[in-house]
Design a protein around this motif. Structure first.
Motif, PDB file in Angstrom:
ATOM      1  N   LEU A  32       0.849  -1.194   0.000  1.00  0.00           N
ATOM      2  CA  LEU A  32       0.000   0.000   0.000  1.00  0.00           C
ATOM      3  C   LEU A  32       0.882   1.240   0.000  1.00  0.00           C
ATOM      4  N   VAL A  33       0.598   2.173  -0.895  1.00  0.00           N
ATOM      5  CA  VAL A  33       1.302   3.460  -0.938  1.00  0.00           C
ATOM      6  C   VAL A  33       0.285   4.566  -0.712  1.00  0.00           C
ATOM      7  N   ILE A  34       0.505   5.345   0.321  1.00  0.00           N
ATOM      8  CA  ILE A  34      -0.321   6.524   0.586  1.00  0.00           C
ATOM      9  C   ILE A  34       0.539   7.724   0.222  1.00  0.00           C
ATOM     10  N   TYR A  35       0.143   8.437  -0.825  1.00  0.00           N
ATOM     11  CA  TYR A  35       1.004   9.492  -1.347  1.00  0.00           C
ATOM     12  C   TYR A  35       0.318  10.860  -1.287  1.00  0.00           C
ATOM     13  N   ALA A  36       1.136  11.889  -1.124  1.00  0.00           N
ATOM     14  CA  ALA A  36       0.631  13.263  -1.079  1.00  0.00           C
ATOM     15  C   ALA A  36       0.383  13.715  -2.517  1.00  0.00           C
ATOM     16  N   GLY A  37      -0.810  13.424  -3.024  1.00  0.00           N
ATOM     17  CA  GLY A  37      -1.107  13.629  -4.436  1.00  0.00           C
ATOM     18  C   GLY A  37      -1.113  15.068  -4.906  1.00  0.00           C
ATOM     19  N   ALA A  43       3.571   9.614 -11.575  1.00  0.00           N
ATOM     20  CA  ALA A  43       4.613   8.854 -12.279  1.00  0.00           C
ATOM     21  C   ALA A  43       5.481   8.060 -11.303  1.00  0.00           C
ATOM     22  N   LEU A  44       5.562   8.510 -10.061  1.00  0.00           N
ATOM     23  CA  LEU A  44       6.359   7.790  -9.066  1.00  0.00           C
ATOM     24  C   LEU A  44       5.779   6.415  -8.767  1.00  0.00           C
ATOM     25  N   LEU A  45       4.479   6.258  -9.005  1.00  0.00           N
ATOM     26  CA  LEU A  45       3.816   4.996  -8.691  1.00  0.00           C
ATOM     27  C   LEU A  45       4.162   3.901  -9.682  1.00  0.00           C
ATOM     28  N   HIS A  54      -2.999   2.145  -4.079  1.00  0.00           N
ATOM     29  CA  HIS A  54      -2.564   3.542  -4.158  1.00  0.00           C
ATOM     30  C   HIS A  54      -3.655   4.420  -3.563  1.00  0.00           C
ATOM     31  N   ILE A  55      -3.311   5.203  -2.557  1.00  0.00           N
ATOM     32  CA  ILE A  55      -4.279   6.111  -1.952  1.00  0.00           C
ATOM     33  C   ILE A  55      -3.731   7.530  -1.978  1.00  0.00           C
ATOM     34  N   VAL A  79       3.584  -0.887   4.228  1.00  0.00           N
ATOM     35  CA  VAL A  79       2.975   0.423   3.973  1.00  0.00           C
ATOM     36  C   VAL A  79       4.060   1.468   3.708  1.00  0.00           C
ATOM     37  N   VAL A  80       3.881   2.210   2.623  1.00  0.00           N
ATOM     38  CA  VAL A  80       4.788   3.319   2.298  1.00  0.00           C
ATOM     39  C   VAL A  80       4.000   4.615   2.304  1.00  0.00           C
ATOM     40  N   ARG A  81       4.524   5.592   3.022  1.00  0.00           N
ATOM     41  CA  ARG A  81       3.978   6.947   2.994  1.00  0.00           C
ATOM     42  C   ARG A  81       4.928   7.769   2.125  1.00  0.00           C
TER      43      ARG A  81
END
Length: 279
Positions: A32-37, A43-45, A54-55, A79-81
């Motif tokens: 799971l990647v929670i990213y500051a969209g 593109a990092l995903l 992806h959240i 989990v990756v933030r």
């Protein structure tokens, strides 16, 4: 059930290839990647594996995305933030890690490349030229997020060191007014937008012309304000040399070729007191 620490990963300034090898590996292994969209390009995903969740946390508040981190961690997921730039600089990770600690959730931080260094690379400059400036100040102007009075922009600018001003482009008139009083209206400046991304734009100007430039180019976000004498082409061309590679400068791994007092050649055999193998 195996428990994996939550990983806070610095995404870098935007270019997917500017993420560190360690950060890329974390994304490749994530469940799971929670990213500051609002800041991190999607593109990092591309580095994530099929099936990875992806959240985008842009519309979420702290409790919402932290609870997702905790829930997925406790279910055994990796989990990756994902944060833009480097998490330690305006990353707001302290409040996140504080919540994780309350719930006994382990975490690790993987650093990233911040925009100031991406901008310097794009411009081909060094912020610390010998005898010009040996200091780089990373700061922001006080706005919706207050700045301690002892760190107000005018106090820091009084040093006249190289300075990169983050999160302040919307207050460019105020920034320029302060910088003009300290650095002078003709001091070289630059505005770097969307550093390392496909729509990167870098503008060279002077402190007094900053507001006009920002308004003309309609620059509103993801922009860094840089002010420094090192942006002066004449200084760059003057080739201010450090002592590090000067043949008359001795250090642990190299004796000087010319004795600075007696002015005659001396032994230049490399010493290796730490025992590392030379290539």
């Amino acid at each position: 059930m195996t428990s994996y620490p939550v990983l806070f990963v610095g995404a870098g300034p935007g270019d997917p290839e500017l993420i560190t090898v360690k950060g890329q590996k974390a994304l490749q292994e994530a469940d799971l990647v929670i990213y500051a969209g609002s800041l991190v390009p999607q593109a990092l995903l591309q580095w994530t594996k099929p099936g990875c969740g992806h959240i985008n946390s842009a519309s979420m508040h702290l409790e919402e995305f932290v609870s997702l981190m905790i829930k997925n961690h406790k279910s055994g997921k990796k989990v990756v933030r994902l944060h833009t730039g480097d998490p330690s600089l305006y990353g707001a990770i302290a409040e996140q890690t504080a919540e994780l600690k309350k719930h006994d959730v382990p975490f690790n931080v993987i650093p990233g490349v911040t925009a100031a260094f991406g901008a310097a690379a794009a411009m081909g400059i060094e912020y610390t030229l010998p005898e010009i400036t040996q200091t780089l100040i990373l700061t922001r102007i006080s706005g919706r997020t207050p700045v301690p009075e002892s760190e107000n922009l005018e106090s820091l600018a009084a040093h006249k060191a190289s300075m990169a001003v983050y999160l302040s482009i919307s207050m460019i008139d105020r920034v320029a007014e302060i910088l003009e009083r300290t650095y002078g209206k003709d001091c070289p400046a630059a505005v770097a937008c969307c550093v390392s991304q496909p729509d990167e734009r870098i503008f060279h100007t002077t402190v007094s012309e900053l507001p006009a430039l920002v308004k003309k180019e309609n620059i509103r976000k993801q922009a860094l304000i840089i002010v420094s004498r090192v942006l002066d082409d004449k200084l760059q061309e003057a080739n201010q040399k450090s002592r590090l590679y000067d043949k008359s400068f001795s250090h642990e791994y190299r004796n000087s070729r010319v004795d600075p007092v007696r002015q005659f050649p001396v032994n230049n055999l490399l010493s290796n007191p730490k025992g590392f193998k030379n290539p």
